[in-house]
Design an enzyme around this catalytic site. Structure first.
Site, PDB file in Angstrom:
ATOM      1  CD  GLU A 315      35.522 -11.081 -13.811  1.00 48.62           C
ATOM      2  OE1 GLU A 315      36.168 -12.039 -13.390  1.00 48.62           O
ATOM      3  OE2 GLU A 315      35.605  -9.954 -13.291  1.00 48.62           O
ATOM      4  CG  HIS A 339      44.747 -13.484 -15.918  1.00 47.56           C
ATOM      5  ND1 HIS A 339      45.615 -14.184 -15.114  1.00 47.56           N
ATOM      6  CD2 HIS A 339      43.796 -12.985 -15.086  1.00 47.56           C
ATOM      7  CE1 HIS A 339      45.201 -14.106 -13.862  1.00 47.56           C
ATOM      8  NE2 HIS A 339      44.106 -13.381 -13.819  1.00 47.56           N
ATOM      9  CD  GLN A 476      36.883 -18.073 -17.708  1.00 45.24           C
ATOM     10  OE1 GLN A 476      37.375 -18.981 -17.082  1.00 45.24           O
ATOM     11  NE2 GLN A 476      36.871 -16.833 -17.255  1.00 45.24           N
ATOM     12  CG  LEU A 483      38.029 -22.788 -38.984  1.00 44.81           C
ATOM     13  CD1 LEU A 483      39.024 -21.687 -38.639  1.00 44.81           C
ATOM     14  CD2 LEU A 483      38.775 -23.923 -39.710  1.00 44.81           C
TER      15      LEU A 483
HETATM   16  O1  LIG Z   1      42.938 -12.862 -11.373  1.00 43.82           O
HETATM   17  C1  LIG Z   1      41.776 -12.515 -11.451  1.00 43.82           C
HETATM   18  O2  LIG Z   1      40.917 -13.322 -12.113  1.00 43.82           O
HETATM   19  C2  LIG Z   1      39.529 -13.211 -11.887  1.00 43.82           C
HETATM   20  C3  LIG Z   1      38.875 -13.953 -13.038  1.00 43.82           C
HETATM   21  O3  LIG Z   1      39.221 -15.294 -12.975  1.00 43.82           O
HETATM   22  P1  LIG Z   1      38.273 -16.384 -13.641  1.00 43.82           P
HETATM   23  O4  LIG Z   1      39.032 -17.626 -13.528  1.00 43.82           O
HETATM   24  O5  LIG Z   1      37.004 -16.371 -12.847  1.00 43.82           O
HETATM   25  O6  LIG Z   1      38.028 -15.940 -15.032  1.00 43.82           O
HETATM   26  C4  LIG Z   1      39.071 -11.782 -11.826  1.00 43.82           C
HETATM   27  O7  LIG Z   1      37.721 -11.729 -11.440  1.00 43.82           O
HETATM   28  C5  LIG Z   1      39.902 -11.043 -10.812  1.00 43.82           C
HETATM   29  O8  LIG Z   1      39.575  -9.664 -10.837  1.00 43.82           O
HETATM   30  C6  LIG Z   1      41.367 -11.170 -11.093  1.00 43.82           C
HETATM   31  O9  LIG Z   1      42.109 -10.667  -9.988  1.00 43.82           O
END
Ligand SMILES: O=C1O[C@H](COP(=O)(O)O)[C@@H](O)[C@H](O)[C@H]1O
Ligand SMILES: NC(=O)C1=CN([C@@H]2O[C@H](COP(=O)(O)OP(=O)(O)OC[C@H]3O[C@@H](n4cnc5c(N)ncnc54)[C@H](OP(=O)(O)O)[C@@H]3O)[C@@H](O)[C@H]2O)C=CC1
Length: 590
Positions: A315, A339, A476, A483
């Protein structure tokens, strides 16, 4: 004899058989249900148990997915859960939700919060815009903040958008959606306030069969209070009641098990929808399609051909505004344990018996249970520090006023995980997750082995690793599957080049991809549990990370500092090298 519900939260409740005014009423309801067309097959599979709200409940005795149907009358009620045949239309299909006699009431608890504004209300509107919601639905916001219905509508309207490619009737659709949104202010631990909500819901439901969905968009310390109050005072008396629970589901194995135990005082597992919004992302959903419906992938999906797998989350912003929450959890609990591990499980699981939720979740649990708990020596942690660039300054993690100055909470981590089964023995699964890095990106990268006896090895120079195939699933942004292959540069000579076979979604599917929350909300309404986390999955996930998390905290491991906006600390390169891996996300062209 009184049945006492345990002291998971601030109050306990007791039920006495004397409150069951007339036992024959239970059986007359039972008979009514059969007359209403419920199959005797499932009726014969149910057995009695105590239900917190209804006093007495019938529940199936096997582990198949169930759906809650409750009925009540004469001052007492039955909650019935019935087994639906596998593979048939789901237990509560949307077509049923669209039934004009029933109503869907969605309550967003924590409606004043960040997630509700940013994701949940917009997702509900998007579903409405796409005609995916039942005809008769209402949305209630619930939180402590005092607000009128009109103020809630104003707040929500600021974040609603129509699909980019379908703007017609946008204003009308928004107005109609907002007219169905209402608000009730209350305390999260007040049964009385939830009883008031129940009255308002009933008013709108106007005596029709109602299904109620509660979305807990609140901090985890109040999950159980809300579930207690909602289940005792505001659950549906004529249809199903489901609760979507946001992460974090605990901080470790013990707290997670305790949370599950407490929730189950008031809800059956089948009513609990533990959300991991990464499971609703398009590319993550596609992972199974890619593997199981293309002949070319599954045969190479093992240690025989795959050298390593990398799961990368990055991020380009810090914990801005969420430092208070984040400091208690850190990046390993925030991203890796849920995740990235969920993606790993889908990536590595064996072929499920069917696409049924339980079959998929069974396979995920199996693969998670085949994994080795993480060792400290296979983990690197980091934390971002302040940084100035082009006369702009970026804060350090500890500059956040809600974060202690001496915090050791990692905002970055890299880890090597291993699956001790026949398919994946010895293959490193590397994870990397960080905030305040140089880019925003989530990827799954699969690096294949060398081609044995490669005829063209002279063309690659000394670095054979650069010539191996790599499959990248970019979750994303800019969803893509590509590939990396070796290809002849056109011309008379024999020069080889690295090229991509590239499926870029924006080019192939030029339409907006629904947000993960839309898919997941829709699934919860339909009673589809495939993309939600089952409690044994959660236990298995925590077992892998809990010893490491404890060790990090007990030994007060100091995270390696990295500048805000950089590529992160150097530690992950040593970790990768130790396992003979090179991170795939190094080149900017990726
Ligand atoms: O669960 C979470 O996800 C977000 C990132 O989600 P995204 O769909 O924007 O990739 C993360 O920023 C957050 O810290 C976390 O709690
Ligand atoms: N925001 C995000 O991007 C993501 C959030 N999540 C999870 O979703 C849930 C909600 O997140 P988010 O909206 O950011 O959370 P917020 O901190 O914004 O809290 C939501 C609402 O809960 C109430 N609240 C906040 N703190 C407390 C407290 N200590 N005691 C009682 N009530 C409180 C507030 O409403 P009021 O004061 O009006 O009652 C607030 O508006 C959390 O579990 C979070 O971990 C998961 C993924 C991403």
């Amino acid at each position: 004899m009184a049945v006492h519900l345990s002291p998971c939260s601030s109050s306990s409740t007791s039920f006495t058989p004397s409150s069951f005014k007339n036992k024959t009423a239970q059986f007359s309801k039972f008979i009514t249900l059969i007359r209403e067309g419920h199959s005797p097959k499932w009726v014969s599979q149910i057995r009695p148990r105590i239900h917190p709200r209804n006093g007495f409940q019938l529940k199936s005795s096997n582990g198949h997915p169930l759906d809650a149907v409750s009925c009540h009358g004469d001052g007492m009620s039955l909650g019935l859960e019935h087994i639906e045949p596998r593979g048939k239309e789901d237990s509560f299909p949307i077509s049923d939700s669209k039934n004009i006699d029933s109503k869907l009431s969605i309550t967003v608890v924590g409606a004043s919060g960040d997630l509700a504004k940013k994701k949940i209300f917009p997702a509900l509107f998007a579903l409405y815009y796409e005609d995916c919601l039942p005809e008769d639905f209402i949305v209630f916001g619930f939180a402590r903040t005092k607000m009128t219905d009109e103020e809630l509508r104003n707040m929500i309207s600021r974040t609603l958008t129509c699909r980019i490619d379908k703007r017609e009737n946008c204003e009308d659709k928004m107005d109609n959606f907002l007219k169905r949104c209402f608000y009730h202010a209350g305390l999260y631990n007040s049964e009385e306030n939830f009883a008031e909500l129940d009255i308002k819901l009933k008013e709108k439901e106007a005596g029709r069969k109602s299904n109620r969905l509660f979305y807990l968009s609140i901090p985890p310390n109040i999950f159980v209070d809300v579930v207690r109050c909602a289940s005792l005072r505001a659950s549906s008396e004529s249809g199903w009641t489901r609760v979507i629970v946001e992460k974090p589901f605990g901080r470790d194995s013990e707290s997670s098990a305790e949370l599950t135990r407490c929730l189950k005082q008031y809800l059956a597992e089948e009513q609990i929808f533990r959300i991991d919004h990464y499971l609703g992302k398009e590319l993550v959903e596609n992972l199974s399609v890619l593997r199981f419906s293309n002949l070319v992938f599954e045969p190479v999906w093992s240690r025989n051909y795959i050298r390593n797998v990398q799961l990368i989350f990055s991020e380009d912003f810090g914990t801005e505004g969420r430092g208070g929450y984040f400091d208690k959890y850190g990046i390993i609990r925030d991203i890796m344990q849920n995740h990235l591990l969920q993606i790993l499980a889908l990536f590595a699981m064996e072929t499920p018996v069917s696409l049924d939720a339980e079959d998929i979740r069974n396979e995920k649990v199996k693969v998670l249970r085949s994994m080795r708990p993480l060792l400290l020596e296979d983990v690197v942690v980091g934390q971002y520090k302040g940084h100035s660039k082009d006369s702009k300054s970026f804060p350090a993690y500890v500059d956040d006023p809600t974060v202690p100055k001496d915090s050791l909470t990692p905002t970055f981590a890299a880890a090597a995980l291993f699956i001790d089964n026949a398919r994946w023995d010895g293959v490193p699964f590397l994870m990397k997750a960080g905030k305040a890095l140089h880019t925003k990106r989530t990827e799954i990268r699969v690096q294949f082995r060398h081609v044995p006896g490669n005829l063209y090895k002279r063309n690659f120079g000394t670095d054979l690793d650069k010539a191996t195939n790599e499959l990248v699933l970019r979750v994303q942004p800019d969803e893509a599957i590509y590939l990396k292959i070796n290809n002849k540069v056109p011309g008379l000579g024999m020069r080889l080049d690295r090229s991509d076979l590239n499926l870029l979604y924006s080019a192939r599917y030029p339409r907006e991809i629904p947000d993960a929350y839309e898919r997941l909300l829709l699934d919860a309404m339909e009673g589809e549990r495939r993309l939600f986390i089952r409690s044994d999955e959660l236990d298995a996930a925590w077992s892998l990370f809990t010893p490491l998390l404890k060790e990090l905290e007990e030994k007060k491991i100091v995270p390696e500092l990295y500048p805000y906006g950089s590529r992160g600390p150097v530690g992950p390169h040593y970790l990768a090298a130790k396992h003979n891996v090179r991170w795939g996300d190094l080149g900017d062209e990726d």
